[in-house]
Design a protein around this motif. Structure first.
Motif, PDB file in Angstrom:
ATOM      1  N   GLU A 131     -25.345   7.243   7.901  1.00 57.47           N
ATOM      2  CA  GLU A 131     -24.951   6.161   8.801  1.00 57.47           C
ATOM      3  C   GLU A 131     -26.155   5.573   9.498  1.00 57.47           C
ATOM      4  OE1 GLU A 131     -21.420   5.923  11.956  1.00 57.47           O
ATOM      5  OE2 GLU A 131     -23.192   6.995  12.713  1.00 57.47           O
ATOM      6  N   GLN A 132     -27.003   6.405  10.046  1.00 49.38           N
ATOM      7  CA  GLN A 132     -28.176   5.919  10.760  1.00 49.38           C
ATOM      8  C   GLN A 132     -29.190   5.285   9.820  1.00 49.38           C
ATOM      9  OE1 GLN A 132     -28.495   5.702  14.068  1.00 49.38           O
ATOM     10  NE2 GLN A 132     -26.394   6.500  14.150  1.00 49.38           N
ATOM     11  N   ALA A 133     -29.208   5.762   8.569  1.00 54.60           N
ATOM     12  CA  ALA A 133     -30.111   5.142   7.589  1.00 54.60           C
ATOM     13  C   ALA A 133     -29.676   3.716   7.298  1.00 54.60           C
ATOM     14  CB  ALA A 133     -30.125   5.968   6.306  1.00 54.60           C
ATOM     15  N   THR A 185     -31.810   0.399   8.149  1.00 58.37           N
ATOM     16  CA  THR A 185     -32.126  -0.617   7.133  1.00 58.37           C
ATOM     17  C   THR A 185     -31.724  -2.012   7.607  1.00 58.37           C
ATOM     18  OG1 THR A 185     -31.816   1.025   5.370  1.00 58.37           O
ATOM     19  CG2 THR A 185     -31.713  -1.299   4.753  1.00 58.37           C
ATOM     20  N   ALA A 186     -30.529  -2.089   8.193  1.00 57.57           N
ATOM     21  CA  ALA A 186     -30.072  -3.386   8.709  1.00 57.57           C
ATOM     22  C   ALA A 186     -30.984  -3.884   9.824  1.00 57.57           C
ATOM     23  CB  ALA A 186     -28.641  -3.258   9.222  1.00 57.57           C
ATOM     24  N   ALA A 187     -31.403  -2.978  10.695  1.00 63.95           N
ATOM     25  CA  ALA A 187     -32.297  -3.363  11.795  1.00 63.95           C
ATOM     26  C   ALA A 187     -33.641  -3.824  11.264  1.00 63.95           C
ATOM     27  CB  ALA A 187     -32.472  -2.194  12.751  1.00 63.95           C
ATOM     28  N   GLN A 188     -34.102  -3.152  10.233  1.00 59.86           N
ATOM     29  CA  GLN A 188     -35.389  -3.535   9.659  1.00 59.86           C
ATOM     30  C   GLN A 188     -35.293  -4.897   8.986  1.00 59.86           C
ATOM     31  OE1 GLN A 188     -36.242  -0.222   7.103  1.00 59.86           O
ATOM     32  NE2 GLN A 188     -37.264   0.957   8.718  1.00 59.86           N
ATOM     33  N   GLU A 189     -34.186  -5.128   8.288  1.00 63.72           N
ATOM     34  CA  GLU A 189     -34.003  -6.435   7.662  1.00 63.72           C
ATOM     35  C   GLU A 189     -33.936  -7.549   8.712  1.00 63.72           C
ATOM     36  OE1 GLU A 189     -30.519  -6.063   5.314  1.00 63.72           O
ATOM     37  OE2 GLU A 189     -31.510  -4.909   3.708  1.00 63.72           O
ATOM     38  N   GLU A 241     -34.003   5.608  18.790  1.00 63.31           N
ATOM     39  CA  GLU A 241     -34.118   7.068  18.755  1.00 63.31           C
ATOM     40  C   GLU A 241     -33.061   7.681  17.844  1.00 63.31           C
ATOM     41  OE1 GLU A 241     -35.948   8.128  23.145  1.00 63.31           O
ATOM     42  OE2 GLU A 241     -33.800   7.761  22.948  1.00 63.31           O
ATOM     43  N   LYS A 242     -31.849   7.115  17.861  1.00 60.98           N
ATOM     44  CA  LYS A 242     -30.794   7.627  16.992  1.00 60.98           C
ATOM     45  C   LYS A 242     -31.131   7.407  15.519  1.00 60.98           C
ATOM     46  CE  LYS A 242     -26.997   7.087  20.302  1.00 60.98           C
ATOM     47  NZ  LYS A 242     -25.734   6.386  20.599  1.00 60.98           N
ATOM     48  N   MET A 243     -31.780   6.279  15.251  1.00 64.83           N
ATOM     49  CA  MET A 243     -32.137   5.984  13.866  1.00 64.83           C
ATOM     50  C   MET A 243     -33.158   6.970  13.312  1.00 64.83           C
ATOM     51  SD  MET A 243     -32.389   1.813  13.971  1.00 64.83           S
ATOM     52  CE  MET A 243     -31.000   0.821  14.538  1.00 64.83           C
TER      53      MET A 243
END
Length: 425
Positions: free
Chosen positions: A329-331, A335-339, A289-291
């Motif tokens: 920051e959330q972007a 991106t890291a989470a998606q990777e 949700e924060k992302m």
């Protein structure tokens, strides 16, 4: 009374009668000649030239020069005192022209009063010269006044009257020229303009006293249409008064009020409310949700300056960062989470492929085993048909055992088929 005196009186009486007749002629109503357009233009051109000549003789500028001077200095003339109005200029110029004509007519009247005695005196001298022999007058008795009269002949009465009418026409043309060339209707304040002006003054007073709500401040936008119709001098005065009362010019304050109106409208936008709701419950939100804040950067950029300040203030109080920094920051986290998710997905696919291959090998083995038991079942069925009564029970027992094995193999084959299908989906 002598005969000579009677002659003098008769001549004087004739002159007086002539003057009376002329005065009677002046009293008669004049026929008004309707001028054609060409005659009117020619008359205006003639009168304009005469007015320019008269103005040059008096050391003044011509009408064309006055017009150029006014256009070049129009901005400075607008800063003059309110007491300096076009009516005062008009009255002053009209009075000057009328005074000039009055002076000329007065001079004409005085000349007429002096003319009669001089003519009488001249007639008397002529009579005496006829009756008496001519005598040379001594040079010392010659008067300078007589020499002056020889050099400059007095104007006739008709000439002076015509000159008087010309001067009256010049004065009228001067007033007309002033009306056309100098007179500016911008100096006339209409009732609607005065009403708008008073409302703006009242607005500035209340704003300066901090007595206005946001809704009352927005009323300035409605007054702007009336402000545009004000005279230039009224606009200048209003701007100075607004600076004095509010510390800002009218235009600067109007810009702020328009921003306030935009802010009021943008507060109702769903995207803005979504940002506010997300920031208010920041600590209770999940990472996913924060992302979502990363996707709201474009919405933030479309907000007004005042709303951006409110969002930044709220974001800093809840997260310790400005909203743009929070979005960045959330972007990065997103991106890291998606990777990571992609890597996990790829690993999962690799694992699934390996499992599928393993399951397929087991499935092939079970299928072969099933085919073997199926062929054996057919052989048992043939033996049962040809067997004796003693052997039939034994063969039937073998058939039952073989069928149980076939059923078990079917269940195993179905399980591995489902697993392979799940891994490939």
């Amino acid at each position: 009374m002598s005969k000579k005196d009677k002659n003098i009186d008769a001549y004087s009486k004739a002159l007086l009668d002539k003057k009376t007749e002329y005065n009677e002629e002046l009293k008669k109503p004049k026929e008004v000649h309707q001028m054609t357009e060409a005659e009117r233009r020619m008359a205006e051109k003639t009168m304009s030239s005469a007015l320019d000549m008269l103005r040059k003789e008096r050391g003044q500028k011509t009408i064309a020069e006055e017009e150029r001077f006014y256009e070049e200095n129009k901005a400075d003339l607008q800063h003059m005192d309110d007491d300096f109005t076009t009516s005062s200029i008009e009255n002053e110029q009209s009075n000057d022209a009328l005074d000039l004509v009055h002076t000329m007519l007065q001079d004409m009247s005085n000349d007429d009063d002096e003319l009669l005695p001089s003519q009488v005196k001249k007639l008397k001298e002529n009579k005496e010269n006829k009756e008496k022999p001519k005598k040379e007058k001594p040079k010392k008795e010659e008067k300078p006044k007589d020499k002056k009269s020889k050099k400059k002949k007095p104007m006739s009465k008709i000439t002076k009257i015509i000159l008087g009418f010309i001067l009256l026409g010049v004065a009228a043309l001067g007033v007309y020229s002033y009306k056309v060339l100098v007179y500016d209707p911008q100096n006339i304040v209409s009732p609607s303009q005065q009403k708008t002006y008073d409302k703006l003054v009242s607005y500035a007073d209340e704003y300066g006293d901090n007595m206005m709500s946001d809704a009352e401040k927005l009323e300035l936008i409605d007054l702007n249409s009336g402000y545009k119709k004000l005279l230039d001098k009224q606009k200048i005065s209003i701007n100075e008064y607004f600076k004095e009362q509010t510390g800002k010019s009218y235009k600067s304050l109007l810009k702020e009020v328009k921003e306030l109106q935009q802010t009021k409208e943008e507060v109702k936008l769903p995207a803005y409310q979504q940002i506010v709701d997300l920031l208010n419950g920041w600590d209770a939100k999940s990472d996913e949700e924060k992302m979502a804040v990363a996707d709201m950067q474009s919405v933030y950029s479309s907000l007004s300056k005042s709303l951006k300040k409110e969002v930044d203030s709220l974001s800093k109080s809840k997260t310790g960062k400005d909203f743009i920094d929070l979005c960045k920051e959330q972007a990065e986290l997103k991106t890291a989470a998606q990777e990571k998710a992609q890597q996990e997905e790829e690993q999962k696919k690799a694992d699934n492929a390996s499992k599928v291959q393993e399951y397929q090998t087991t499935l092939n083995s079970l299928q072969q085993e099933y085919d073997t038991y199926a062929q054996y079942a057919q052989s048992l069925e043939s033996d049962l048909a040809n067997a004796s009564d003693e052997d039939r029970s034994q063969i039937q027992s073998q058939i039952d055992t073989n069928n149980e094995m076939l059923y078990s193999l079917q269940q195993q084959i179905a399980y591995y088929q489902q697993q392979i299908a799940a891994l490939q989906s």
